[in-house]
Design a protein around this motif. Structure first.
Motif, PDB file in Angstrom:
ATOM      1  N   VAL A  89       9.444 -10.752  24.390  1.00 55.70           N
ATOM      2  CA  VAL A  89       9.376  -9.299  24.387  1.00 55.70           C
ATOM      3  C   VAL A  89      10.499  -8.719  23.528  1.00 55.70           C
ATOM      4  CG1 VAL A  89       9.325  -7.232  25.816  1.00 55.70           C
ATOM      5  CG2 VAL A  89       8.329  -9.346  26.668  1.00 55.70           C
ATOM      6  N   ARG A  90      11.661  -9.343  23.570  1.00 49.89           N
ATOM      7  CA  ARG A  90      12.736  -8.904  22.674  1.00 49.89           C
ATOM      8  C   ARG A  90      12.289  -9.024  21.212  1.00 49.89           C
ATOM      9  NH1 ARG A  90      16.200 -11.987  26.085  1.00 49.89           N
ATOM     10  NH2 ARG A  90      16.383 -13.579  24.453  1.00 49.89           N
ATOM     11  N   ASP A  91      11.588 -10.113  20.898  1.00 48.27           N
ATOM     12  CA  ASP A  91      11.087 -10.303  19.542  1.00 48.27           C
ATOM     13  C   ASP A  91      10.046  -9.245  19.195  1.00 48.27           C
ATOM     14  OD1 ASP A  91      10.685 -12.136  17.083  1.00 48.27           O
ATOM     15  OD2 ASP A  91       8.655 -11.982  17.885  1.00 48.27           O
ATOM     16  N   MET A  92       9.171  -8.891  20.151  1.00 44.10           N
ATOM     17  CA  MET A  92       8.179  -7.854  19.918  1.00 44.10           C
ATOM     18  C   MET A  92       8.857  -6.532  19.579  1.00 44.10           C
ATOM     19  SD  MET A  92       5.309  -6.195  22.504  1.00 44.10           S
ATOM     20  CE  MET A  92       4.310  -7.667  22.647  1.00 44.10           C
ATOM     21  N   LYS A  93       9.863  -6.141  20.343  1.00 44.92           N
ATOM     22  CA  LYS A  93      10.570  -4.883  20.100  1.00 44.92           C
ATOM     23  C   LYS A  93      11.280  -4.918  18.750  1.00 44.92           C
ATOM     24  CE  LYS A  93      12.786  -3.028  23.575  1.00 44.92           C
ATOM     25  NZ  LYS A  93      13.700  -2.874  24.729  1.00 44.92           N
ATOM     26  N   ARG A  94      11.846  -6.085  18.409  1.00 47.36           N
ATOM     27  CA  ARG A  94      12.561  -6.214  17.129  1.00 47.36           C
ATOM     28  C   ARG A  94      11.596  -6.031  15.958  1.00 47.36           C
ATOM     29  NH1 ARG A  94      12.754  -9.825  13.447  1.00 47.36           N
ATOM     30  NH2 ARG A  94      11.585 -11.352  14.688  1.00 47.36           N
ATOM     31  N   GLN A  95      10.413  -6.662  16.044  1.00 49.14           N
ATOM     32  CA  GLN A  95       9.457  -6.562  14.946  1.00 49.14           C
ATOM     33  C   GLN A  95       8.859  -5.157  14.845  1.00 49.14           C
ATOM     34  OE1 GLN A  95       6.953  -9.762  13.669  1.00 49.14           O
ATOM     35  NE2 GLN A  95       7.572 -11.053  15.397  1.00 49.14           N
ATOM     36  N   LEU A  96       8.609  -4.514  15.976  1.00 44.98           N
ATOM     37  CA  LEU A  96       8.097  -3.142  15.939  1.00 44.98           C
ATOM     38  C   LEU A  96       9.114  -2.205  15.296  1.00 44.98           C
ATOM     39  CD1 LEU A  96       6.380  -2.849  19.439  1.00 44.98           C
ATOM     40  CD2 LEU A  96       5.249  -2.818  17.214  1.00 44.98           C
ATOM     41  N   ALA A  97      10.400  -2.495  15.524  1.00 44.34           N
ATOM     42  CA  ALA A  97      11.453  -1.630  14.980  1.00 44.34           C
ATOM     43  C   ALA A  97      11.499  -1.661  13.451  1.00 44.34           C
ATOM     44  CB  ALA A  97      12.801  -2.045  15.548  1.00 44.34           C
ATOM     45  N   THR A  98      10.893  -2.686  12.831  1.00 40.58           N
ATOM     46  CA  THR A  98      10.917  -2.775  11.368  1.00 40.58           C
ATOM     47  C   THR A  98       9.905  -1.846  10.708  1.00 40.58           C
ATOM     48  OG1 THR A  98       9.277  -4.588  11.290  1.00 40.58           O
ATOM     49  CG2 THR A  98      11.597  -5.213  11.551  1.00 40.58           C
ATOM     50  N   LEU A  99       9.021  -1.236  11.481  1.00 40.28           N
ATOM     51  CA  LEU A  99       7.968  -0.408  10.894  1.00 40.28           C
ATOM     52  C   LEU A  99       8.522   0.753  10.075  1.00 40.28           C
ATOM     53  CD1 LEU A  99       5.373  -0.241  13.815  1.00 40.28           C
ATOM     54  CD2 LEU A  99       5.087  -1.395  11.626  1.00 40.28           C
ATOM     55  N   THR A 100       9.630   1.334  10.518  1.00 44.73           N
ATOM     56  CA  THR A 100      10.140   2.519   9.817  1.00 44.73           C
ATOM     57  C   THR A 100      10.888   2.167   8.535  1.00 44.73           C
ATOM     58  OG1 THR A 100      12.155   2.477  11.176  1.00 44.73           O
ATOM     59  CG2 THR A 100      10.328   3.844  11.946  1.00 44.73           C
ATOM     60  N   SER A 101      11.389   0.929   8.429  1.00 47.78           N
ATOM     61  CA  SER A 101      12.198   0.564   7.262  1.00 47.78           C
ATOM     62  C   SER A 101      11.455  -0.321   6.256  1.00 47.78           C
ATOM     63  CB  SER A 101      13.471  -0.154   7.711  1.00 47.78           C
ATOM     64  OG  SER A 101      13.159  -1.315   8.472  1.00 47.78           O
ATOM     65  N   THR A 102      10.274  -0.833   6.620  1.00 51.22           N
ATOM     66  CA  THR A 102       9.506  -1.676   5.709  1.00 51.22           C
ATOM     67  C   THR A 102       8.777  -0.812   4.675  1.00 51.22           C
ATOM     68  OG1 THR A 102       9.160  -3.333   7.430  1.00 51.22           O
ATOM     69  CG2 THR A 102       7.686  -3.410   5.530  1.00 51.22           C
ATOM     70  N   GLU A 103       8.796  -1.234   3.430  1.00 50.84           N
ATOM     71  CA  GLU A 103       8.159  -0.458   2.373  1.00 50.84           C
ATOM     72  C   GLU A 103       6.635  -0.463   2.519  1.00 50.84           C
ATOM     73  OE1 GLU A 103       9.386  -1.525  -1.537  1.00 50.84           O
ATOM     74  OE2 GLU A 103      11.376  -0.614  -1.321  1.00 50.84           O
ATOM     75  N   LEU A 104       6.062   0.735   2.531  1.00 43.01           N
ATOM     76  CA  LEU A 104       4.608   0.892   2.579  1.00 43.01           C
ATOM     77  C   LEU A 104       4.023   1.007   1.178  1.00 43.01           C
ATOM     78  CD1 LEU A 104       4.346   3.524   5.455  1.00 43.01           C
ATOM     79  CD2 LEU A 104       4.124   1.056   5.638  1.00 43.01           C
ATOM     80  N   GLY A 105       4.833   1.401   0.236  1.00 43.98           N
ATOM     81  CA  GLY A 105       4.406   1.523  -1.159  1.00 43.98           C
ATOM     82  C   GLY A 105       5.478   0.973  -2.077  1.00 43.98           C
ATOM     83  N   SER A 106       5.080   0.623  -3.297  1.00 44.70           N
ATOM     84  CA  SER A 106       6.018  -0.021  -4.218  1.00 44.70           C
ATOM     85  C   SER A 106       6.511   0.909  -5.318  1.00 44.70           C
ATOM     86  CB  SER A 106       5.348  -1.248  -4.856  1.00 44.70           C
ATOM     87  OG  SER A 106       4.149  -0.865  -5.528  1.00 44.70           O
ATOM     88  N   THR A 107       5.995   2.129  -5.362  1.00 41.37           N
ATOM     89  CA  THR A 107       6.412   3.060  -6.407  1.00 41.37           C
ATOM     90  C   THR A 107       6.733   4.415  -5.800  1.00 41.37           C
ATOM     91  OG1 THR A 107       4.130   3.747  -6.836  1.00 41.37           O
ATOM     92  CG2 THR A 107       4.993   1.899  -8.146  1.00 41.37           C
ATOM     93  N   GLY A 108       7.417   5.245  -6.582  1.00 36.52           N
ATOM     94  CA  GLY A 108       7.699   6.603  -6.136  1.00 36.52           C
ATOM     95  C   GLY A 108       8.994   6.718  -5.362  1.00 36.52           C
ATOM     96  N   ALA A 109       9.369   7.962  -5.090  1.00 37.29           N
ATOM     97  CA  ALA A 109      10.633   8.223  -4.377  1.00 37.29           C
ATOM     98  C   ALA A 109      10.508   7.958  -2.887  1.00 37.29           C
ATOM     99  CB  ALA A 109      11.050   9.672  -4.620  1.00 37.29           C
ATOM    100  N   TYR A 110       9.293   7.999  -2.348  1.00 38.67           N
ATOM    101  CA  TYR A 110       9.083   7.826  -0.914  1.00 38.67           C
ATOM    102  C   TYR A 110       8.317   6.526  -0.685  1.00 38.67           C
ATOM    103  CZ  TYR A 110      10.170  12.791  -1.213  1.00 38.67           C
ATOM    104  OH  TYR A 110      10.773  13.988  -1.488  1.00 38.67           O
ATOM    105  N   ARG A 111       8.959   5.572  -0.009  1.00 35.52           N
ATOM    106  CA  ARG A 111       8.347   4.256   0.160  1.00 35.52           C
ATOM    107  C   ARG A 111       8.276   3.792   1.614  1.00 35.52           C
ATOM    108  NH1 ARG A 111      10.487   0.611  -4.983  1.00 35.52           N
ATOM    109  NH2 ARG A 111      10.263   2.244  -6.566  1.00 35.52           N
ATOM    110  N   THR A 112       9.083   4.392   2.484  1.00 33.47           N
ATOM    111  CA  THR A 112       9.104   3.990   3.895  1.00 33.47           C
ATOM    112  C   THR A 112       8.906   5.209   4.780  1.00 33.47           C
ATOM    113  OG1 THR A 112      11.483   4.302   4.237  1.00 33.47           O
ATOM    114  CG2 THR A 112      10.777   2.177   3.308  1.00 33.47           C
ATOM    115  N   LEU A 113       8.586   4.955   6.043  1.00 27.30           N
ATOM    116  CA  LEU A 113       8.479   6.061   7.001  1.00 27.30           C
ATOM    117  C   LEU A 113       9.810   6.771   7.166  1.00 27.30           C
ATOM    118  CD1 LEU A 113       6.243   4.475   9.814  1.00 27.30           C
ATOM    119  CD2 LEU A 113       5.556   6.122   8.060  1.00 27.30           C
ATOM    120  N   ALA A 114      10.911   6.017   7.089  1.00 31.74           N
ATOM    121  CA  ALA A 114      12.237   6.631   7.207  1.00 31.74           C
ATOM    122  C   ALA A 114      12.479   7.625   6.079  1.00 31.74           C
ATOM    123  CB  ALA A 114      13.312   5.551   7.212  1.00 31.74           C
ATOM    124  N   ASP A 115      11.904   7.343   4.892  1.00 35.81           N
ATOM    125  CA  ASP A 115      12.087   8.241   3.744  1.00 35.81           C
ATOM    126  C   ASP A 115      11.459   9.608   3.981  1.00 35.81           C
ATOM    127  OD1 ASP A 115      13.425   6.260   2.369  1.00 35.81           O
ATOM    128  OD2 ASP A 115      11.648   5.605   1.248  1.00 35.81           O
TER     129      ASP A 115
END
Length: 470
Positions: free
Chosen positions: A316-342
């Motif tokens: 479960v710790r691993d599940m929470k850790r992997q879910l936490a990466t959703l906001t920082s993982t790049e969803l696109g490879s171009t442009g000024a906005y690439r992550t949810l955090a952006d």
């Protein structure tokens, strides 16, 4: 001597005045209870963990599936449009978003099929006999022979037999003011022509007149020739055997409805009508519901009674850790906005998410198309997965067979079986212990009975001696 086994109640309490049956039960219970409680307490915790893990995985799957379903809908993929649906209409195919639109389409020719009509027979109906024999249908795929006998000797029976033959040719009975005839139709496309060859037991029957080929028309009439559909798309010519085209534009079906040479039809996609802000709000709310449930299940607590049932479970710790990466993982490879955090989706200290709507609004104003394609690209790739594809990959990683979650589930399932075995073993041990105590106390009762008999004899002798002295 009393024998153990005939009856425990008979064997115990025979002469000592002690309720040895109750004593044995008390001793067995005193021995069983602490051992059984230790096992059942651990069993109960293990069962709770199995249930909590299953619930966590189910919640994760529901979250991922719901996100995929929402993003694949027309509200977020857009709606295909045809400037003239009477010439060609369009619809979405699953799996992606059409690329290359808008496009210019011209329908030069529709795909058609070979259609044959038999000679009309006045006064006949669908139940009128056509004659016995056979009808052979030859297409590019091969030959099928239909037998006409007493079971299907009628216009309707022959049509049904042709339709059931699997030849690709269909037949129907047409009755009008002129009488009754059979109409045969092949598949559309220039390569899907067919021929008929009749072998009739009676030369004058309707069946005898059903032979036809391009070389010898016989009495049949061809009302349509097999042809391919012909279109131009952005100036490039294409031919198709049918009028439903799925591979001219990826993920878009084009249905040709009318030939109109020289007329250009514009095919396009409307932009998604639902606001991206609303989508991200729903995403954050659903994510937080899942994360709060995981936080409750993994809470440390001041002691074991107040700790979460999944506290300390590495999966479960691993599940929470992997879910936490959703906001920082790049969803696109171009442009000024690439992550949810952006674009304003941030992670709180407890692992839940917050959405900065002002920051999102500013980003959408600066690059609306770029952010839309980042969150929901027309085609997902390794470098531009989009939110749905990223969520699926995180889900797959969490639930992989050799991952911490599946390992924990296997461990707890094995422990559940072990606890069941331990309780069964304890039952066997207590049964043996009860039998042992029963035997011991039964022997004691026998000895006490013998001592009482000796005591009674001695008391009688003493009385006799005392009386003789007097």
């Amino acid at each position: 001597m009393t024998k153990v086994g005939s009856s425990i109640l008979t064997a115990l309490g025979a002469g000592s005045g002690i309720d040895t049956s109750a004593l044995v039960a008390s001793l067995v219970s005193a021995t069983r209870e602490p051992k059984q409680m230790a096992i059942t307490d651990r069993q109960s915790l293990n069962t709770s963990r199995i249930s909590a893990l299953a619930s966590a995985i189910s919640s994760l799957n529901t979250f991922a599936d719901a996100l995929s379903s929402v993003l694949s809908g027309s509200d977020y993929t857009g709606t295909p449009n045809s400037a003239d649906a009477s010439i060609a209409s369009v619809s979405l195919l699953s799996g992606g978003t059409p690329a290359g639109l808008p496009a210019q389409l011209t329908v030069e020719q529709l795909a058609t099929a070979r259609v044959l009509s038999s000679t009309t027979t006045a006064g006949a109906t669908g139940s009128t006999a056509v004659g016995t024999g056979s009808l052979t249908i030859t297409t590019a795929s091969g030959t099928k022979t239909v037998t006409i006998d007493s079971t299907n000797n009628s216009y309707a029976g022959l049509a049904a037999a042709v339709n059931a033959s699997g030849s690709g040719v269909t037949a129907r009975v047409v009755t009008d003011a002129q009488g009754t005839r059979l109409v045969f139709k092949g598949e559309t496309g220039a390569d899907n022509d067919f021929s008929l060859s009749a072998t009739a037991d009676n030369g004058g029957s309707a069946l005898a007149g059903l032979s036809w080929s391009t070389a010898s028309a016989g009495t049949m009439t061809s009302t349509s020739d097999p042809r391919n559909a012909q279109i131009t798309l952005d100036g490039v010519a294409y031919e198709y055997a049918g009028n439903s085209i799925d591979d001219a534009i990826p993920y878009l079906r084009i249905d040709l409805n009318k030939a109109s040479p020289g007329t250009t039809v514009n095919l396009s996609m409307t932009q998604p009508t639902a606001g991206l802000s609303d989508l991200l709000k729903e995403f954050v709310d659903a994510y937080n519901t899942l994360m709060k449930a995981l936080n409750t299940a993994t809470a440390t607590g001041s002691d074991s009674s107040s700790a979460g049932v999944l506290n300390g479970v590495s999966g479960v710790r691993d599940m929470k850790r992997q879910l936490a990466t959703l906001t920082s993982t790049e969803l696109g490879s171009t442009g000024a906005y690439r992550t949810l955090a952006d674009i304003g989706v941030t992670t709180n200290r407890d692992g839940t998410l917050s959405l900065d709507t002002d920051r999102l609004a500013s980003a959408m104003e600066a690059d609306p198309e770029g952010i839309t394609n980042m969150v929901n690209p027309k085609t997902s790739t390794t470098t531009s997965p989009g939110l749905s594809k990223l969520m699926d990959s995180v889900r797959d990683s969490i639930e992989k067979d050799d991952g911490p979650i599946k390992t924990a589930q296997k461990l707890y399932d094995a422990q559940a079986e072990e606890f069941t075995r331990q309780l069964e073993k304890l039952d066997d041990q207590m049964t043996n212990y009860e039998q042992h105590l029963t035997s011991v106390y039964a022997a004691m009762e026998t000895r006490l009975s013998a001592l009482k008999a000796t005591q009674s004899y001695l008391e009688q002798q003493i009385k006799v001696w005392n009386n003789s002295d007097n």
